[in-house]
Structure formats: C-alpha cells, structure tokens
Design a protein around this motif. Structure first.
Motif, PDB file in Angstrom:
ATOM      1  N   ALA A 183     -41.040 -27.319 -10.932  1.00 18.95           N
ATOM      2  CA  ALA A 183     -40.228 -27.822 -12.040  1.00 18.95           C
ATOM      3  C   ALA A 183     -41.056 -27.982 -13.307  1.00 18.95           C
ATOM      4  O   ALA A 183     -40.555 -27.798 -14.425  1.00 18.95           O
ATOM      5  CB  ALA A 183     -39.587 -29.155 -11.659  1.00 18.95           C
ATOM      6  N   ARG A 185     -34.530 -34.507 -18.545  1.00 12.97           N
ATOM      7  CA  ARG A 185     -35.048 -33.522 -17.585  1.00 12.97           C
ATOM      8  C   ARG A 185     -35.412 -34.164 -16.260  1.00 12.97           C
ATOM      9  O   ARG A 185     -35.137 -33.617 -15.187  1.00 12.97           O
ATOM     10  CB  ARG A 185     -36.280 -32.820 -18.166  1.00 12.97           C
ATOM     11  CG  ARG A 185     -35.968 -31.838 -19.267  1.00 12.97           C
ATOM     12  CD  ARG A 185     -37.214 -31.046 -19.629  1.00 12.97           C
ATOM     13  NE  ARG A 185     -36.952 -30.142 -20.732  1.00 12.97           N
ATOM     14  CZ  ARG A 185     -37.596 -30.171 -21.891  1.00 12.97           C
ATOM     15  NH1 ARG A 185     -38.527 -31.079 -22.100  1.00 12.97           N
ATOM     16  NH2 ARG A 185     -37.308 -29.300 -22.832  1.00 12.97           N
ATOM     17  N   ASN A 223     -32.324 -35.083 -14.211  1.00 12.49           N
ATOM     18  CA  ASN A 223     -31.716 -33.893 -13.620  1.00 12.49           C
ATOM     19  C   ASN A 223     -32.500 -33.372 -12.429  1.00 12.49           C
ATOM     20  O   ASN A 223     -31.915 -32.792 -11.501  1.00 12.49           O
ATOM     21  CB  ASN A 223     -31.568 -32.794 -14.683  1.00 12.49           C
ATOM     22  CG  ASN A 223     -30.551 -33.148 -15.747  1.00 12.49           C
ATOM     23  OD1 ASN A 223     -29.678 -33.981 -15.531  1.00 12.49           O
ATOM     24  ND2 ASN A 223     -30.664 -32.526 -16.913  1.00 12.49           N
ATOM     25  N   PHE A 224     -33.809 -33.570 -12.435  1.00  9.55           N
ATOM     26  CA  PHE A 224     -34.634 -33.162 -11.296  1.00  9.55           C
ATOM     27  C   PHE A 224     -34.177 -33.864 -10.026  1.00  9.55           C
ATOM     28  O   PHE A 224     -34.015 -33.244  -8.969  1.00  9.55           O
ATOM     29  CB  PHE A 224     -36.106 -33.489 -11.588  1.00  9.55           C
ATOM     30  CG  PHE A 224     -37.027 -33.310 -10.405  1.00  9.55           C
ATOM     31  CD1 PHE A 224     -37.579 -32.074 -10.119  1.00  9.55           C
ATOM     32  CD2 PHE A 224     -37.343 -34.380  -9.575  1.00  9.55           C
ATOM     33  CE1 PHE A 224     -38.434 -31.902  -9.036  1.00  9.55           C
ATOM     34  CE2 PHE A 224     -38.183 -34.225  -8.487  1.00  9.55           C
ATOM     35  CZ  PHE A 224     -38.732 -32.972  -8.219  1.00  9.55           C
ATOM     36  N   TYR A 225     -33.971 -35.164 -10.105  1.00  8.19           N
ATOM     37  CA  TYR A 225     -33.578 -35.931  -8.923  1.00  8.19           C
ATOM     38  C   TYR A 225     -32.191 -35.523  -8.427  1.00  8.19           C
ATOM     39  O   TYR A 225     -31.965 -35.404  -7.219  1.00  8.19           O
ATOM     40  CB  TYR A 225     -33.616 -37.427  -9.228  1.00  8.19           C
ATOM     41  CG  TYR A 225     -35.017 -37.914  -9.509  1.00  8.19           C
ATOM     42  CD1 TYR A 225     -35.993 -37.869  -8.528  1.00  8.19           C
ATOM     43  CD2 TYR A 225     -35.365 -38.386 -10.776  1.00  8.19           C
ATOM     44  CE1 TYR A 225     -37.291 -38.289  -8.794  1.00  8.19           C
ATOM     45  CE2 TYR A 225     -36.655 -38.802 -11.045  1.00  8.19           C
ATOM     46  CZ  TYR A 225     -37.613 -38.751 -10.053  1.00  8.19           C
ATOM     47  OH  TYR A 225     -38.891 -39.155 -10.311  1.00  8.19           O
ATOM     48  N   ILE A 226     -31.275 -35.294  -9.347  1.00  6.01           N
ATOM     49  CA  ILE A 226     -29.926 -34.879  -8.963  1.00  6.01           C
ATOM     50  C   ILE A 226     -29.972 -33.505  -8.292  1.00  6.01           C
ATOM     51  O   ILE A 226     -29.288 -33.266  -7.287  1.00  6.01           O
ATOM     52  CB  ILE A 226     -28.996 -34.851 -10.188  1.00  6.01           C
ATOM     53  CG1 ILE A 226     -28.978 -36.212 -10.889  1.00  6.01           C
ATOM     54  CG2 ILE A 226     -27.591 -34.423  -9.790  1.00  6.01           C
ATOM     55  CD1 ILE A 226     -28.599 -37.381  -9.990  1.00  6.01           C
ATOM     56  N   LYS A 227     -30.778 -32.606  -8.834  1.00  5.18           N
ATOM     57  CA  LYS A 227     -30.894 -31.257  -8.271  1.00  5.18           C
ATOM     58  C   LYS A 227     -31.316 -31.284  -6.812  1.00  5.18           C
ATOM     59  O   LYS A 227     -30.816 -30.504  -5.994  1.00  5.18           O
ATOM     60  CB  LYS A 227     -31.906 -30.440  -9.089  1.00  5.18           C
ATOM     61  CG  LYS A 227     -32.186 -29.064  -8.498  1.00  5.18           C
ATOM     62  CD  LYS A 227     -33.247 -28.317  -9.294  1.00  5.18           C
ATOM     63  CE  LYS A 227     -33.564 -26.972  -8.639  1.00  5.18           C
ATOM     64  NZ  LYS A 227     -34.610 -26.222  -9.379  1.00  5.18           N
ATOM     65  N   PHE A 228     -32.218 -32.190  -6.471  1.00  6.84           N
ATOM     66  CA  PHE A 228     -32.736 -32.223  -5.107  1.00  6.84           C
ATOM     67  C   PHE A 228     -32.026 -33.257  -4.229  1.00  6.84           C
ATOM     68  O   PHE A 228     -32.563 -33.692  -3.213  1.00  6.84           O
ATOM     69  CB  PHE A 228     -34.248 -32.434  -5.122  1.00  6.84           C
ATOM     70  CG  PHE A 228     -34.986 -31.213  -5.584  1.00  6.84           C
ATOM     71  CD1 PHE A 228     -35.143 -30.128  -4.740  1.00  6.84           C
ATOM     72  CD2 PHE A 228     -35.467 -31.125  -6.882  1.00  6.84           C
ATOM     73  CE1 PHE A 228     -35.790 -28.980  -5.166  1.00  6.84           C
ATOM     74  CE2 PHE A 228     -36.106 -29.984  -7.321  1.00  6.84           C
ATOM     75  CZ  PHE A 228     -36.269 -28.901  -6.459  1.00  6.84           C
ATOM     76  N   HIS A 288     -32.253 -32.274   1.195  1.00  7.57           N
ATOM     77  CA  HIS A 288     -32.085 -30.997   0.504  1.00  7.57           C
ATOM     78  C   HIS A 288     -32.925 -29.954   1.235  1.00  7.57           C
ATOM     79  O   HIS A 288     -34.062 -30.232   1.644  1.00  7.57           O
ATOM     80  CB  HIS A 288     -32.535 -31.140  -0.951  1.00  7.57           C
ATOM     81  CG  HIS A 288     -32.235 -29.946  -1.796  1.00  7.57           C
ATOM     82  ND1 HIS A 288     -32.973 -28.791  -1.746  1.00  7.57           N
ATOM     83  CD2 HIS A 288     -31.255 -29.719  -2.722  1.00  7.57           C
ATOM     84  CE1 HIS A 288     -32.496 -27.914  -2.606  1.00  7.57           C
ATOM     85  NE2 HIS A 288     -31.441 -28.453  -3.216  1.00  7.57           N
ATOM     86  N   GLU A 306     -34.795 -27.560   0.341  1.00  9.86           N
ATOM     87  CA  GLU A 306     -36.147 -27.312  -0.172  1.00  9.86           C
ATOM     88  C   GLU A 306     -37.111 -28.445   0.168  1.00  9.86           C
ATOM     89  O   GLU A 306     -38.328 -28.276   0.106  1.00  9.86           O
ATOM     90  CB  GLU A 306     -36.104 -27.086  -1.692  1.00  9.86           C
ATOM     91  CG  GLU A 306     -35.461 -25.766  -2.079  1.00  9.86           C
ATOM     92  CD  GLU A 306     -35.638 -25.461  -3.553  1.00  9.86           C
ATOM     93  OE1 GLU A 306     -36.733 -25.715  -4.098  1.00  9.86           O
ATOM     94  OE2 GLU A 306     -34.664 -24.961  -4.162  1.00  9.86           O
ATOM     95  N   LYS A 336     -29.661 -21.142  -0.348  1.00  8.89           N
ATOM     96  CA  LYS A 336     -29.461 -21.169  -1.801  1.00  8.89           C
ATOM     97  C   LYS A 336     -28.160 -21.840  -2.189  1.00  8.89           C
ATOM     98  O   LYS A 336     -28.038 -22.411  -3.273  1.00  8.89           O
ATOM     99  CB  LYS A 336     -29.500 -19.743  -2.356  1.00  8.89           C
ATOM    100  CG  LYS A 336     -30.881 -19.114  -2.392  1.00  8.89           C
ATOM    101  CD  LYS A 336     -30.844 -17.737  -3.030  1.00  8.89           C
ATOM    102  CE  LYS A 336     -32.248 -17.131  -3.095  1.00  8.89           C
ATOM    103  NZ  LYS A 336     -32.217 -15.769  -3.702  1.00  8.89           N
ATOM    104  N   GLN A 363     -22.833 -26.039  -1.526  1.00 10.28           N
ATOM    105  CA  GLN A 363     -21.646 -25.534  -2.226  1.00 10.28           C
ATOM    106  C   GLN A 363     -20.506 -25.265  -1.243  1.00 10.28           C
ATOM    107  O   GLN A 363     -20.701 -25.089  -0.077  1.00 10.28           O
ATOM    108  CB  GLN A 363     -21.999 -24.258  -2.994  1.00 10.28           C
ATOM    109  CG  GLN A 363     -23.063 -24.498  -4.072  1.00 10.28           C
ATOM    110  CD  GLN A 363     -23.452 -23.227  -4.789  1.00 10.28           C
ATOM    111  OE1 GLN A 363     -22.839 -22.181  -4.630  1.00 10.28           O
ATOM    112  NE2 GLN A 363     -24.492 -23.315  -5.605  1.00 10.28           N
TER     113      GLN A 363
END
Length: 446
Positions: free
Chosen positions: A56, A222, A225-230, A343, A345, A442, A446
C-alpha cells in the motif's frame, strides 16, 4: 443462526496458542513479561500484514523503502528528544511493591492510592526513561552507550537526504520502513497490544511548508481506506484527535480500533512540522534543506507521519475477524462454528487440501495437488480425523477455501471446493483449480 463476536481477549489468547498464532516467549521457563513469539500460523499471517502495508505504501510513484539499523549514533536520540524527554512518571507502592505509571491509572490520579492493593503508602513520582540502554564495544563506559531504538522514524529523518538524492524524487515524497523497536514499558499488557519488543510500520511523507495541512487530511483518508479494504468493519474504527500535542507535532490524530478492552490506538497520523529535520541539522551540523530547483528556493520540509504497530494491527485483524455462528437443532441442542473471517490476503493459508481418506489412491493425488497449489498459494494439508472436524479447524484459522479429494476424483479428475464464509461447494477440475482459486480470492467478498 446467531452470530457472536469476540468479547473477551482471553478467548483469543487461548485460540492463538492452540492453533499456533502466538505463544508466550520462553514459556518453558515461565515466560518473559510482555514478550511473545509468533508460531507457524502467526508468522505467516504477520508476514501477510506487513506485505499488505508495504504494498500500500511503496507501490506508488512517490514513496521509497528503507531498512535502517536498530543501533544508531547516540546523538540521534539526543536530537530527537528521547534522551531527555522520553520518560514515564512512575510511582512505587511501599506495601505491595507494585510499580505503576502515575499518568495512566485512574485510582492514583483521583485518590492517590495503589491500583493493586489500594494502599496510600506511595513513593514520590519520578521519571523513568523508556529506552533500553546497552553498550557498543568491549568496555562498558559512558563513551560506549547506545540505545535500542524506541521508534523507526528517526532512521527516515537521518536518511532523508540519502533517500531523496538516490531516488531522485522531488518533494512531496515519502520513506516507508518496517522494523523492530523497543520500549521498556512499565505497564505493558493486553496480550500483544502493548509489548516491550514490537514491530512498527512507519511512513514519513516530506512536503513543502504550507501544503502540510492538505497532505495531513489526504493521509487520514488513505489510512482509513486501507483498513476498510482489508476487512476491518467501519463501526470498529474511529478517529480521535489528540487533546495534547507532542513537542514535535503541529497536528495529530489516532485511528482507534474497538478492541475487547475498548477503543484504543491502532495508528497515529501526525503533522510533525519541520521539527525533526531542524533538530538533526542543529545537532549534526549537516544542512538538510531541500532545494526546489524549478522555483529556485530552499526550505526545511514538513513531515506527515503515519505510524502503525504491526503487532497491534495483527491483533485488530484477529479481533475483528473472530465470530461464533450458533445454530440450534429441533431438539434445542446448540452447535457452534468458530470462524476467523480474515481477508484472504491476511489469512495464513489461502487453501487447504483435505483427502477424504488416507488410502494411497487418494493421498497420492492429494499430495500432488498440494504441490500444484503451493506454486501459487500458501497451502495447508490435513488428513487426520473426520472431514467435518477438518473443515472446522480450517474455519478457526481463517482458511478461505478447502479442497476435498474424494473417490470420484480418481475418475473425473475433479475436486470439491468449499467456501469458508458461504459454505457453498463447487466441483472444479484439477487442471483449472489454481486459476479458479486465484479468481475467487480476488472477488472473495463480492
């Protein structure tokens, strides 16, 4: 179905030891206070946490990486203020001999009594420097004193000019680093939340004075958003502005996470002004000004810092991911499925291979399949006990997909893939399995 989330940190401590995430350091000797070892699963997961942060930060055109030494010149810590000001106010209880921080204990602040035994027979407050001191060279005299670094940030500052000139980056640009730091904390605790040896992931972003407030705001967004992404749930995060600023800060905010013990600091985002480079210019005699060639002007850059503890982030991921799915049958008997909804990843293993039987015709296929998958993913192989128990073990450690090799596989060269969260199953050809898993990872949520 009822969902229960983590309420007690002890539940996580127990699971971490049982499944190999985190062990008490030197446990066979009774352990060493607030020091922890990362086990087979923990070491994999911690590497994934660091990789997620590193990617990131550094997969950008304006941030470079750095791996600075733990031992630095003693004057670094004089310039940074750590030698003179990095201390806690301590009080000793003369009755039970407990030593505690006077600025972090309500019972002391409000009533001037020991938080352990309640005694008011206390010593005077005195300062205690948090840096670990050691000696370099054969003689233990004052001339050889060095410190184990209490933060990684100073490596960024003393290498600012080296990194800028070597990379040929223009301001604004940043330096990112992951590394061990050491603090002789008096009141560590809450598992791996606060330890004496820990890993930090820090990025210092150097900007032109006058643009600092804009970049401070951008880095807050930023990092959120990193925490939400993972996969961290938004309701478990919040910003908290500092009531009292550190000596170096123009502005500061914490990203707080809702741990079982309540909202606590996960990451600090600071506008450090030009304090750090100015201090190192003063103490080293080295000119650290930046020359803006197009505009023909010189200035000492301001710094926007993002600093997160790897161990705390590791703990936050575990806390947020833990859930118990409780179902009740017609007779009223409860069944609990413990799931670590990590998550993909971040999860230690991406896929597990589970032969339905230990018979040679299945184990030979399964072992080859494990090797095939290991070319692309971290893979777990488990052939002991019933398939149901093995599914539950993989759920508990967060494995996104389980691949079952059954007797039909011998004929159709296909396997059954089970999704951790949806618990759906699909039949997939062995030749297509790696591509299938990669595609599903990926789009996992979803």
């Amino acid at each position: 179905m009822k969902i229960k989330h983590l309420e007690d940190l002890n539940t996580l401590v127990s699971l971490s030891k049982r499944r190999g995430f985190v062990f008490q350091s030197s446990e066979i000797y009774g352990g060493l206070g607030s020091c922890w070892d990362y086990g087979p699963l923990g070491s994999l997961m911690k590497l994934n946490v660091k990789r997620a942060w590193w990617n990131a930060m550094t997969r950008r055109p304006d941030i470079v990486g750095l791996d600075a030494a733990i031992l630095m010149h003693p004057m670094v810590w004089k310039a940074s203020g750590h030698v003179d000001g990095f201390s806690d106010p301590l009080v000793d209880c003369k009755e039970c001999k407990t030593r505690f921080r006077a600025d972090n204990t309500d019972s002391y602040i409000n009533e001037k009594k020991c938080p352990n035994c309640g005694s008011k027979n206390l010593s005077e407050e005195r300062s205690f420097n948090l840096m670990f001191k050691t000696h370099m060279g054969p003689l233990e005299d004052t001339g050889s004193v060095v410190y184990l670094r209490p933060e990684t940030a100073q490596g960024h500052f003393v290498n600012f000019q080296n990194c800028q000139q070597a990379s040929r980056y223009k301001i604004p640009f940043g330096i990112a680093a992951i590394g061990k730091s050491f603090r002789n904390e008096i009141t560590p605790g809450n598992f791996i939340f606060r330890t004496r040896e820990f890993e930090q992931m820090e990025m210092q972003y150097f900007v032109e004075p006058g643009t600092d407030e804009q970049f401070f705001k951008e880095w807050k967004e930023r990092r959120w958003n990193f925490y939400i992404k993972f996969g961290i749930k938004p309701e478990n995060l919040k910003f908290k502005d500092h009531d009292k600023l550190a000596h170096y800060a123009k502005a500061a905010v914490d990203v707080e996470f809702k741990f079982p013990m309540g909202f606590s600091e996960l990451e600090g985002i600071h506008n450090r002004s030009d304090f750090d480079l100015s201090q190192h210019m003063k103490f080293s005699g080295k000119n650290l000004e930046y020359f803006d060639e197009p505009n023909k002007k010189k200035y000492i850059p301001y710094v926007i810092e993002t600093a997160v503890g790897c161990d705390r982030l590791f703990l936050a991921f575990l806390c947020d991911a833990y859930r118990e799915e409780v179902t009740t049958d017609e007779a009223g008997k409860e069944d609990v499925r413990v799931v670590m909804g990590l998550h993909p990843e971040i999860a230690p293993f991406k896929v597990a291979v589970l032969p339905l039987s230990k018979k040679e015709e299945l184990s030979s296929i399964s072992e080859k399949l494990r090797d095939q998958l290991a070319e692309d993913f971290d893979v777990n192989y488990d052939e002991s006990q019933s398939i149901g128990k093995r599914y539950r073990r993989q759920d508990e450690i967060g494995t996104p997909f389980c691949v079952t090799v059954d007797f039909d596989t011998i004929n159709d060269q296909a396997v059954t893939v089970r999704h951790r969260d949806k618990m759906t199953q699909e039949r997939v050809a062995i030749t297509q399995l790696n591509a299938y898993i990669a595609a599903k990872l990926k789009t996992f949520n979803q």
